[in-house]
Structures are given as C-alpha cells and as structure tokens.
Design an enzyme around this catalytic site. Sequence first.
Site, PDB file in Angstrom:
ATOM      1  N   SER A  68       0.415  -6.315  -1.013  1.00  0.00           N
ATOM      2  CA  SER A  68       1.858  -6.410  -1.276  1.00  0.00           C
ATOM      3  C   SER A  68       2.496  -7.639  -0.629  1.00  0.00           C
ATOM      4  O   SER A  68       2.004  -8.170   0.366  1.00  0.00           O
ATOM      5  CB  SER A  68       2.576  -5.160  -0.762  1.00  0.00           C
TER       6      SER A  68
HETATM    7  N1  SAH Z   1      -1.334  -1.224   1.121  1.00  0.00           N
HETATM    8  C1  SAH Z   1      -2.269  -2.068   0.422  1.00  0.00           C
HETATM    9  C2  SAH Z   1      -1.819  -2.277  -0.997  1.00  0.00           C
HETATM   10  C3  SAH Z   1      -2.949  -2.032  -1.932  1.00  0.00           C
HETATM   11  S1  SAH Z   1      -2.509  -1.871  -3.656  1.00  0.00           S
HETATM   12  C4  SAH Z   1      -2.472  -3.365   1.171  1.00  0.00           C
HETATM   13  O1  SAH Z   1      -1.758  -3.607   2.160  1.00  0.00           O
HETATM   14  O2  SAH Z   1      -3.375  -4.121   0.834  1.00  0.00           O
HETATM   15  C5  SAH Z   1      -2.539  -0.110  -3.844  1.00  0.00           C
HETATM   16  C6  SAH Z   1      -3.825   0.587  -3.551  1.00  0.00           C
HETATM   17  O3  SAH Z   1      -3.671   1.961  -3.884  1.00  0.00           O
HETATM   18  C7  SAH Z   1      -5.032   0.091  -4.336  1.00  0.00           C
HETATM   19  O4  SAH Z   1      -6.037  -0.299  -3.442  1.00  0.00           O
HETATM   20  C8  SAH Z   1      -5.440   1.310  -5.171  1.00  0.00           C
HETATM   21  O5  SAH Z   1      -6.835   1.402  -5.366  1.00  0.00           O
HETATM   22  C9  SAH Z   1      -4.910   2.459  -4.343  1.00  0.00           C
HETATM   23  N2  SAH Z   1      -4.684   3.725  -5.053  1.00  0.00           N
HETATM   24  C10 SAH Z   1      -4.214   3.923  -6.303  1.00  0.00           C
HETATM   25  N3  SAH Z   1      -4.146   5.246  -6.583  1.00  0.00           N
HETATM   26  C11 SAH Z   1      -4.575   5.898  -5.472  1.00  0.00           C
HETATM   27  C12 SAH Z   1      -4.737   7.289  -5.122  1.00  0.00           C
HETATM   28  N4  SAH Z   1      -4.433   8.275  -5.974  1.00  0.00           N
HETATM   29  N5  SAH Z   1      -5.189   7.582  -3.880  1.00  0.00           N
HETATM   30  C13 SAH Z   1      -5.503   6.600  -3.010  1.00  0.00           C
HETATM   31  N6  SAH Z   1      -5.379   5.292  -3.279  1.00  0.00           N
HETATM   32  C14 SAH Z   1      -4.921   4.936  -4.493  1.00  0.00           C
END
Ligand code: SAH
Length: 217
Positions: A68
């Site tokens: 993000s």
């Molecule tokens: N907070 C992260 C942002 C990653 S983008 C950072 O700082 O890098 C969002 C993430 O949520 C992705 O890695 C995706 O695989 C994960 N995601 C999507 N659906 C999910 C679920 N149901 N449970 C756990 N993770 C999930």
Amino acid sequence: MVAIDGIGMTSRRTRLRLIQRLREAGIRDEKVLAVMEEMPRHIFLDEALAHRAYEDTALPIGYSQTLSQPYIVARMTEVLVASAPSKVLEIGTGSGYQTSILARLCDEVYSVERIKALQDKARERLHLLKLRNVMLRLADDTVGWPERGPYNGIIVTAAPRVVPPELLEQLADGGIMVIPVGEERQMLVKITREGDRFHQEDIEPVRFVPLLGGVVR
Ligand code: SAH
C-alpha cells in the site's frame, strides 16, 4: 533473500522527505510518524523496485498484490492505534510492511495471508527486523483468526464487498476495525464495537486489491 543494506545518508534523507509529505497530507500521530521514519520500506520490495521505496505510492509485490501507499498505511495505522490496542489482527500480511509497523506499536500482532510465497518472504523480513511479537497464519476458508481472538484492533488490507460478519465477531468490546469496503469504488471505514452495537464512520475513498477466499500454496 532480503537484506537490510543501503541505509546510507541518501536513504535517510529520502525517508525524511516521505515523513514530511505524510505530515503535509495530514498525518498527526507522532508515534506512527516515528515508526515509519525508522522502518526500512525498501526491504519489503524486490530489488528492482527498492529505489522507489520512499515514494508515496503503492508498489507491486508480485502475485497481482501491492504494498500500500505509505499515506494509506499511515492513515489506517493512525486510526487503529488511537485507542492503543494491545492485541491486533491484520488480514493481508502481503509484504509484511504494515505488519512490521504494527509490531512496533502494539504488544501482539496476529497476521493472516492467503498466498504462501508472500507469507514466507514476510516471515523472513520480520525475522531480519527481530520482530518477535508477530504471529503469522496461512488463511483457509475462515476469515481472520477466531481461535486467537477477540482483538482490540483489526486492520484489513484487502477489500471485501461488505464487512464480513465473522470479522465483527472477532472484534473485542470497545475495539476498532479499519477496513476498505466495496468493489470499484471503495470506502475506508472505521468500525467501533460497543457491546453488540457497531458504529461505522467513513474515513476516505481508497483502492485496494479484493479480499479473496482460499489458499495459494
Ligand atoms: N498489508 C500489505 C498489503 C498487501 S495487499 C503490505 O503492507 O504489503 C493485500 C493482501 O491481502 C495480499 O497479499 C492478499 O493476498 C491478501 N489477502 C486477500 N484476501 C485475503 C484473505 N481472505 N485472507 C488473508 N489475506 C488475504
């Protein structure tokens, strides 16, 4: 492999510039700003993108997922930690950047990810940063981590169409959840629990990857 290197003067200066930008954008919590100033965002990116780590922009981390934008990380963290939650649940470990920031601000962080390869890399980075108050879980069909709940704070970094009821159940009384909701047009909302009542407040429009089901091994 990830390594903490290249934290020379240049990197220090670009990091300070980012913090200045966050202040100008309205981030006020000094603890959040201090932690973001110290956190090496470049180690959460592939080498080819590391030079862009201190730009205020979202960046790809593979598997169609993104790290993000720092402003959004700061905003969500600021809203979440305002009530000083000791035990926090994060959905979407991704690179582990947001996780690491939470680990510096809260006693215990529980973080769930559905893509194993991303979780593996995030674990390596947390180890490197010696953050030992983080527990990682690979997602299954349940949303969140009910066995370890309830949590004083829940942060969701992928967007569901509607707030999952099972996540509301994992929020402790008096707890705060920060979550993007919607499809094309998403709104970042703050949900506060008071007994069995949930108060919802809009924060600002955002764009996140979708919250999905199932594990990717
Ligand atoms: N907070 C992260 C942002 C990653 S983008 C950072 O700082 O890098 C969002 C993430 O949520 C992705 O890695 C995706 O695989 C994960 N995601 C999507 N659906 C999910 C679920 N149901 N449970 C756990 N993770 C999930």
